[in-house]
Design a protein around this motif. Structure first.
Motif, short mmCIF file in Angstrom:
data_model
loop_
_atom_site.label_atom_id
_atom_site.label_comp_id
_atom_site.label_asym_id
_atom_site.label_seq_id
_atom_site.Cartn_x
_atom_site.Cartn_y
_atom_site.Cartn_z
N ALA A 263 0.88 -1.16 0.04
CA ALA A 263 0.00 -0.07 0.03
C ALA A 263 0.91 1.31 0.17
N VAL A 264 0.21 2.29 -0.60
CA VAL A 264 0.80 3.49 -0.54
C VAL A 264 0.01 4.59 0.10
N THR A 265 0.30 5.09 1.29
CA THR A 265 -0.59 6.26 1.99
C THR A 265 0.08 7.48 1.96
N THR A 266 -1.04 8.30 1.79
CA THR A 266 -0.35 9.92 2.14
C THR A 266 -1.30 10.26 3.25
N SER A 267 -0.76 10.77 3.98
CA SER A 267 -1.45 11.41 5.32
C SER A 267 -1.09 12.85 5.82
N THR A 268 -2.13 13.47 6.43
CA THR A 268 -2.02 14.83 6.97
C THR A 268 -2.39 14.84 8.38
N ASP A 269 -2.28 16.01 8.77
CA ASP A 269 -2.67 16.29 10.12
C ASP A 269 -4.01 16.96 10.03
N ALA A 270 -5.07 16.17 10.73
CA ALA A 270 -6.41 16.55 10.68
C ALA A 270 -6.96 17.58 11.64
N GLY A 271 -6.07 17.88 12.77
CA GLY A 271 -6.24 18.74 13.81
C GLY A 271 -6.97 17.96 15.06
N GLY A 272 -6.64 18.35 16.09
CA GLY A 272 -7.32 17.78 17.42
C GLY A 272 -6.43 16.52 17.66
N GLY A 273 -5.38 16.26 17.36
CA GLY A 273 -4.62 15.04 17.65
C GLY A 273 -4.94 13.85 16.56
N TYR A 274 -5.80 14.32 15.59
CA TYR A 274 -6.23 13.31 14.30
C TYR A 274 -5.35 13.39 13.44
N GLY A 275 -4.95 12.23 12.64
CA GLY A 275 -4.19 12.19 11.44
C GLY A 275 -5.32 11.72 10.43
N ALA A 276 -5.18 11.82 9.27
CA ALA A 276 -6.12 11.21 8.22
C ALA A 276 -5.33 11.09 7.05
N GLY A 277 -5.72 10.00 6.29
CA GLY A 277 -4.98 9.76 4.95
C GLY A 277 -5.73 8.84 4.09
N THR A 278 -5.30 8.77 2.83
CA THR A 278 -5.87 8.06 1.95
C THR A 278 -4.98 7.06 1.16
N ALA A 279 -5.26 5.95 0.89
CA ALA A 279 -4.34 4.87 0.25
C ALA A 279 -4.79 4.30 -0.92
N THR A 280 -3.76 3.53 -1.53
CA THR A 280 -3.97 2.59 -2.81
C THR A 280 -3.47 1.55 -2.40
N TRP A 281 -3.88 0.24 -2.63
CA TRP A 281 -3.41 -1.06 -1.98
C TRP A 281 -3.74 -1.98 -3.29
N SER A 282 -2.84 -3.13 -3.29
CA SER A 282 -3.00 -4.00 -4.22
C SER A 282 -2.87 -5.33 -3.51
N ILE A 283 -2.96 -6.83 -4.14
CA ILE A 283 -2.48 -7.85 -3.62
C ILE A 283 -1.31 -8.35 -4.07
N GLY A 284 -0.27 -8.68 -3.24
CA GLY A 284 1.20 -9.15 -3.50
C GLY A 284 1.48 -10.45 -3.45
N GLY A 285 0.32 -11.28 -3.16
CA GLY A 285 0.67 -12.52 -3.05
C GLY A 285 -0.09 -13.07 -1.94
N GLY A 286 -0.09 -14.48 -1.65
CA GLY A 286 -0.97 -15.23 -0.64
C GLY A 286 -1.03 -16.69 -0.51
N THR A 287 -1.18 -17.23 0.52
CA THR A 287 -1.30 -18.51 0.72
C THR A 287 -2.55 -19.09 1.17
N GLY A 288 -2.98 -20.48 1.02
CA GLY A 288 -4.27 -20.83 1.30
C GLY A 288 -5.34 -20.35 0.42
N ALA A 289 -6.16 -19.91 1.04
CA ALA A 289 -7.42 -19.34 0.40
C ALA A 289 -7.13 -17.95 -0.51
N TYR A 290 -6.18 -17.60 -0.19
CA TYR A 290 -5.52 -16.39 -0.71
C TYR A 290 -4.53 -16.49 -2.00
N ALA A 291 -4.23 -17.71 -2.15
CA ALA A 291 -3.06 -18.10 -3.21
C ALA A 291 -3.65 -17.72 -4.75
N GLY A 292 -3.00 -16.99 -5.25
CA GLY A 292 -3.62 -16.73 -6.68
C GLY A 292 -4.56 -15.43 -6.65
#
Length: 164
Positions: A107-136
């Motif tokens: 995943a690649v996440t871009t985050s910012t300070d949202a104020g009040g002690g919170y942070g917020a971000g957006t991400a893009t993600w992909s499948i990079g491999g797996g085993t068992g039920a996630y193989a393939g």
């Protein structure tokens, strides 16, 4: 005589409609691209390298609900100023270990300070491999990350996956 011509034309039109309905129903019975929409929710404490996850099927398909622990590694890119706002980018890989197998999620996440002690971000993600039920498994999508003032970080990825 004109009436005799209309009746065959009417029957041809009815037959064409019925044939179209049959073809549509046969086409609907054939397998589709098998795309399935899922969500992956993660929870971790700020500064830790492991936490918990849940996989949630959002549409019917072969990927079933699962939960377990995950570890992650991430590199931080230099903080940038975009439009006057401080933005930090993280590139990492989450390794989910559940009851059904192991799943790697880059995943690649871009985050910012949202104020009040919170942070917020957006991400893009992909499948990079797996085993068992996630193989393939292939796919990916987008995500949202929120850091709370108490240091808990919540991530929710949503997207599409398909078995290979």
């Amino acid at each position: 005589m004109e009436r005799d011509r209309r009746i065959p034309v009417l029957w041809v039109a009815v037959a064409a409609i019925l044939l179209g309905a049959v073809l549509v129903s046969v086409g609907a019975a054939e397998p589709t691209a098998r795309k399935q929409r899922i969500a992956i929710e993660e929870k971790v404490q700020l500064g830790a390298t492991s936490g918990t996850f849940t996989i949630i099927p959002l549409t019917p398909g072969p990927t079933k609900a699962d939960s377990g622990t995950f570890t992650f590694s991430a590199t931080t890119q230099p903080t940038a100023i975009r439009g006057g706002q401080s933005v930090t980018t993280y590139k990492g890989v989450d390794e989910l270990k559940g009851k059904r197998g192991t799943l790697r999620v880059p995943a690649v996440t871009t985050s910012t300070d949202a104020g009040g002690g919170y942070g917020a971000g957006t991400a893009t993600w992909s499948i990079g491999g797996g085993t068992g039920a996630y193989a393939g498994l292939e796919g990916g999508g987008r995500g949202t990350v929120v850091g709370t003032p108490r240091g808990t970080v919540f991530t929710r990825y949503e997207g599409y996956v398909t078995p290979s």
